[in-house]
Design a protein around this motif. Structure first.
Motif, short mmCIF file in Angstrom:
data_model
loop_
_atom_site.label_atom_id
_atom_site.label_comp_id
_atom_site.label_asym_id
_atom_site.label_seq_id
_atom_site.Cartn_x
_atom_site.Cartn_y
_atom_site.Cartn_z
N PRO A 140 0.81 -1.22 0.00
CA PRO A 140 0.00 0.00 0.00
C PRO A 140 0.84 1.27 0.00
O PRO A 140 1.92 1.31 0.58
CB PRO A 140 -0.81 -0.11 1.29
CG PRO A 140 -0.14 -1.14 2.11
CD PRO A 140 0.58 -2.05 1.19
N SER A 141 0.33 2.30 -0.65
CA SER A 141 1.04 3.58 -0.73
C SER A 141 0.02 4.69 -0.98
O SER A 141 -1.12 4.41 -1.36
CB SER A 141 2.05 3.52 -1.87
OG SER A 141 2.48 4.81 -2.21
N GLN A 142 0.46 5.91 -0.74
CA GLN A 142 -0.39 7.06 -1.08
C GLN A 142 0.35 8.02 -2.00
O GLN A 142 0.14 9.22 -1.96
CB GLN A 142 -0.85 7.76 0.21
CG GLN A 142 -1.76 6.88 1.08
CD GLN A 142 -2.21 7.57 2.35
OE1 GLN A 142 -1.47 8.34 2.95
NE2 GLN A 142 -3.44 7.27 2.77
N GLY A 143 1.20 7.44 -2.81
CA GLY A 143 2.06 8.26 -3.66
C GLY A 143 1.37 8.89 -4.86
O GLY A 143 2.01 9.63 -5.61
N LYS A 150 -7.24 28.01 16.38
CA LYS A 150 -6.91 27.47 17.70
C LYS A 150 -5.64 26.62 17.68
O LYS A 150 -4.84 26.65 18.61
CB LYS A 150 -8.07 26.57 18.19
CG LYS A 150 -9.27 27.35 18.68
CD LYS A 150 -9.29 27.38 20.21
CE LYS A 150 -10.24 28.45 20.75
NZ LYS A 150 -11.62 28.27 20.29
N ALA A 151 -5.55 25.80 16.60
CA ALA A 151 -4.46 24.83 16.58
C ALA A 151 -3.13 25.49 16.22
O ALA A 151 -3.03 26.19 15.22
CB ALA A 151 -4.79 23.72 15.60
N LYS A 152 -2.12 25.23 17.06
CA LYS A 152 -0.79 25.81 16.81
C LYS A 152 -0.02 24.97 15.80
O LYS A 152 0.83 25.46 15.09
CB LYS A 152 0.02 25.83 18.13
CG LYS A 152 -0.57 26.73 19.19
CD LYS A 152 0.16 28.07 19.16
CE LYS A 152 -0.31 29.03 20.24
NZ LYS A 152 -1.76 29.16 20.40
N VAL A 153 -0.30 23.66 15.84
CA VAL A 153 0.48 22.74 15.00
C VAL A 153 -0.43 21.82 14.19
O VAL A 153 -1.37 21.23 14.73
CB VAL A 153 1.44 21.88 15.86
CG1 VAL A 153 2.33 21.00 14.96
CG2 VAL A 153 2.29 22.74 16.78
N PHE A 154 -0.14 21.69 12.91
CA PHE A 154 -0.77 20.67 12.07
C PHE A 154 0.30 19.66 11.69
O PHE A 154 1.45 20.03 11.45
CB PHE A 154 -1.37 21.30 10.80
CG PHE A 154 -2.65 22.03 11.06
CD1 PHE A 154 -3.87 21.42 10.80
CD2 PHE A 154 -2.63 23.32 11.59
CE1 PHE A 154 -5.05 22.08 11.06
CE2 PHE A 154 -3.82 23.98 11.84
CZ PHE A 154 -5.03 23.37 11.59
N PHE A 155 -0.11 18.42 11.68
CA PHE A 155 0.86 17.35 11.48
C PHE A 155 0.29 16.36 10.46
O PHE A 155 -0.65 15.62 10.77
CB PHE A 155 1.11 16.68 12.84
CG PHE A 155 2.06 15.52 12.80
CD1 PHE A 155 3.25 15.58 12.08
CD2 PHE A 155 1.78 14.36 13.52
CE1 PHE A 155 4.13 14.50 12.07
CE2 PHE A 155 2.65 13.28 13.52
CZ PHE A 155 3.83 13.36 12.78
N ALA A 156 0.80 16.42 9.25
CA ALA A 156 0.30 15.52 8.20
C ALA A 156 1.05 14.19 8.25
O ALA A 156 2.27 14.17 8.34
CB ALA A 156 0.49 16.17 6.83
N VAL A 157 0.27 13.12 8.21
CA VAL A 157 0.87 11.78 8.18
C VAL A 157 0.39 11.09 6.90
O VAL A 157 -0.81 10.99 6.65
CB VAL A 157 0.46 10.95 9.41
CG1 VAL A 157 1.12 9.58 9.36
CG2 VAL A 157 0.82 11.68 10.70
N GLU A 158 1.34 10.66 6.11
CA GLU A 158 0.98 10.06 4.82
C GLU A 158 1.89 8.88 4.50
O GLU A 158 2.97 8.76 5.06
CB GLU A 158 1.18 11.08 3.68
CG GLU A 158 0.33 12.31 3.76
CD GLU A 158 0.66 13.29 2.63
OE1 GLU A 158 0.49 12.94 1.46
OE2 GLU A 158 1.11 14.41 2.94
#
Ligand code: SF4
Lengths: 357, 256
Positions: free
Chosen positions: A122-125, A304-312
């Motif tokens: 599996p991949s999300q490329g 509100k959110a200081k940090v966004f963190f993308a996981v892929e």
């Protein structure tokens, strides 16, 4: 399904759920070509479509499959093809023609590791390819990314309706993990579509009791192609304003928001749940439509959110849309695995702990 | 005197007029181009068989891409080479409609070879009109798969040389061995007599579809004065004296 079994859950793979969703949505035509990890879907369609008296064709190539779908759509019928990453690359020209000719169609990409022949993990490329055009010219597809097997079925049904409504091709973007794993699905919840189909007066069915008409994407008269493009952009703007879908999990008041879609969003969810239990103000935003991307929601959360963190499961593709949506108001970080690697819950938790002190 | 009499007797039998299946617009084709003739033959056949309201035509990429402006029946465009994939789906899903593709040599025999062979081999109940003029005309006269040995084109400036450019592709000869194929005939449109024969063949190809007999392809050797003969007359001669020697006219398969 018999009535007395209506509440029964069926164990299905994601690939089968997509197939059953298509059949229930009234898909009249399917063409496909073998490629792993989506073969279960083609095999499923081969008997299910013919059982229903509809058309199934195993084509000689991906090019042929997408152009068969083009033909079925020209005739005003609901049509679908499926493949995996390299095969989807081959379909890009056809998808551009579908977009230009304003023909609805559903394309399923069960992503695998790339680039090149890659592997079958599996991949999300293919996020860029799916959401930014992929083929030539200025166009978009509606891109839906299921997170669960049951959602693979419901989103496939929705994709046919959306595609017909806007006359824009739609893509189900998933990966080999979701495509091949099994989960229980309450099939009877998803009623077979028998009414409410969009009328298609533009379809070619023979010039009977009306003037002859044509479907084309060649516009040589000065200005004519620009006019087509302007009208396409108007449709895309309407889709952007009306059709965004997402799941927000503990997002209200969260200081730290993980953004993940598809299979990996489930790993991310487990991480968020575990951190919440430890009192961390962490949330998960799961885009369900990748195009249109839930940028307004992210913009709102960024207050509100200081940090966004993308996981892929990529080198960092969706994260670019997160950055664009945040417009510099919050920090944006990224964790990704490539070529079939899957981030673990532990990996995600540790990274969140490091970033969110 | 003789001609006058002859003309009068013909006029009383039949008045020459525009087929209903042809729109009343000038075409963009060059003087002496074969496409106009082949378009007209198809339109006449469609009228004679009374199938205009059932037709879905698939137009290629090439000089004939604008065919949908000239035919007065439903027509779709197709990506280059993919006409037979598009047509396969239309026919499968609407078997009561009459579906045909109109394709050039580059479209059908180079970029679309796979679609051609597989639609033929599946025995799709379709009619294919294959216009072979020996060049890629729309893009400026490059070598086509059917370009003759020795023929000068934009990409074979000293003439096609088999050793480096490969050999002319003989499509009907190749398809004749496939079990799915019903009817194959090669015709030309370089003279009134050959036009009459071409029309007969095209009519038969539509008749086959109406009767559900399967895959029919008519290859039409056609003129591209602009990129082969340079004058209309020379290009008519070219078909007769050169092209039909390498691509012999006649029936290649008739399973009926
Ligand atoms: S370039 Fe050749 S094929 Fe094209 S319109 Fe002119 S004569 Fe006909």
């Amino acid at each position: 399904m018999k009535k007395d079994k209506s509440a029964k859950k069926h164990l299905m793979t994601g690939n089968e759920a997509i197939g059953e969703g298509a059949v229930r949505a009234g898909c009249d035509f399917y063409a496909g070509y073998p490629i792993t990890p989506q073969n279960e879907l083609t095999a499923f369609m081969s008997y299910r479509m013919r059982q229903k008296g509809r058309v199934f064709l195993q084509s000689e190539s991906e090019l042929s499959a997408i152009n068969m779908v083009f033909g079925a759509s020209v005739a005003g019928k609901r049509a679908m093809t499926s493949s995996s990453s390299p095969g989807i690359s081959l379909k890009q020209e056809g998808i551009s023609y579908l977009a230009a000719c304003r023909l609805p169609a559903v394309i399923v990409n069960v992503m695998r590791g790339g680039p090149g022949l890659g592997n079958i993990a599996p991949s999300q490329g293919d996020y860029f390819q799916a959401t930014k055009g992929g083929g030539h010219g200025d166009y978009h597809m509606i891109v839906l990314a299921p997170g669960y097997v049951e959602e693979a079925m419901s989103l496939t049904m929705a994709s046919f309706d959306l595609s017909d409504k806007y006359r824009v091709p739609a893509m189900i973007l998933t990966d080999g993990m979701l495509g091949q794993m099994m989960e229980p699905v309450e099939i009877s919840k998803y009623k077979v579509k028998t009414s409410g189909f969009v009328k298609k007066p533009w379809a070619l069915t023979g010039a009977k009791a009306r003037p002859a008409q044509s479907i084309k994407s060649l516009f040589l008269k000065p200005g004519a192609l620009e006019d087509l493009n302007i009208s396409l952009q108007k449709v895309y703007a309407e889709i952007r304003s009306k059709e965004t879908r997402y799941e927000a999990y503990y997002c209200d008041g969260a200081k730290f928001i993980v953004v993940a879609y598809g299979s990996v969003s489930r790993v991310a969810k487990a991480a968020v749940k575990s951190l919440r239990a430890k009192g961390r103000r962490v949330g998960l935003l799961r885009p369900i439509t990748l195009w249109p991307f839930p940028e307004q929601v992210i913009k709102r959360l960024a207050k509100k959110a200081k940090v966004f963190f993308a996981v892929e499961m990529s080198a960092g593709q969706m994260v670019e849309d997160v950055r664009l949506a945040v417009e510099g108001r919050s920090e944006v970080h990224f964790l990704g695995r490539m070529g079939g690697g899957i981030p673990s819950q532990n990996e995600i938790e540790q990274e969140i702990a490091r970033l969110h002190r | 005197m003789f001609f006058k009499k002859r003309f009068e007797s013909m006029a009383s039998a039949k008045i020459f007029k525009r087929p209903k299946s042809l729109t009343d617009v000038p075409t963009h084709y060059c003087a002496g181009c074969g496409h106009g003739i082949v378009h007209r033959i198809i339109a006449e056949v469609v009228d004679e068989l009374d199938i205009r309201e059932r037709i879905i035509a698939v137009a290629p990429v090439g000089c004939a891409v604008l065919a949908y402006d000239y035919w007065n029946f439903d027509t779709t465009e197709s990506a280059h080479g993919r006409c037979l994939a598009v047509a396969t789906a239309i026919k499968r899903i609407m078997p009561d409609n009459i579906v045909f593709t109109y394709q050039g040599d580059g479209d059908l025999a180079a970029i679309g070879t796979a679609e051609t062979i597989h639609a033929a081999n599946r025995g799709e109940n379709l009619t294919v009109v294959f216009v072979n003029n020996g060049v890629y005309a729309m893009t400026g006269g490059q070598m086509a798969p059917t370009t003759l040995i020795g023929q000068k084109t934009a990409t074979t400036q000293n003439g096609r040389n088999a050793a480096c450019d490969g050999n002319p592709l003989k499509v009907l000869e190749m398809l004749a061995v496939l079990d799915g194929v019903t009817y194959l005939e090669r015709v030309s449109v370089e003279s009134p007599q050959s036009v009459i024969k071409a029309k007969r063949a095209i009519k038969k190809a539509f008749d086959n579809q109406l009767a559900g007999r399967g895959f029919s392809m008519i290859e039409v050797l056609s003129m591209c004065p602009t990129y082969t003969g340079r004058s209309v007359e020379a290009s008519l001669r070219w078909i007769k004296e050169r092209m039909s020697k390498d691509y012999p006219l006649g029936v290649y398969k008739d399973r009926i």
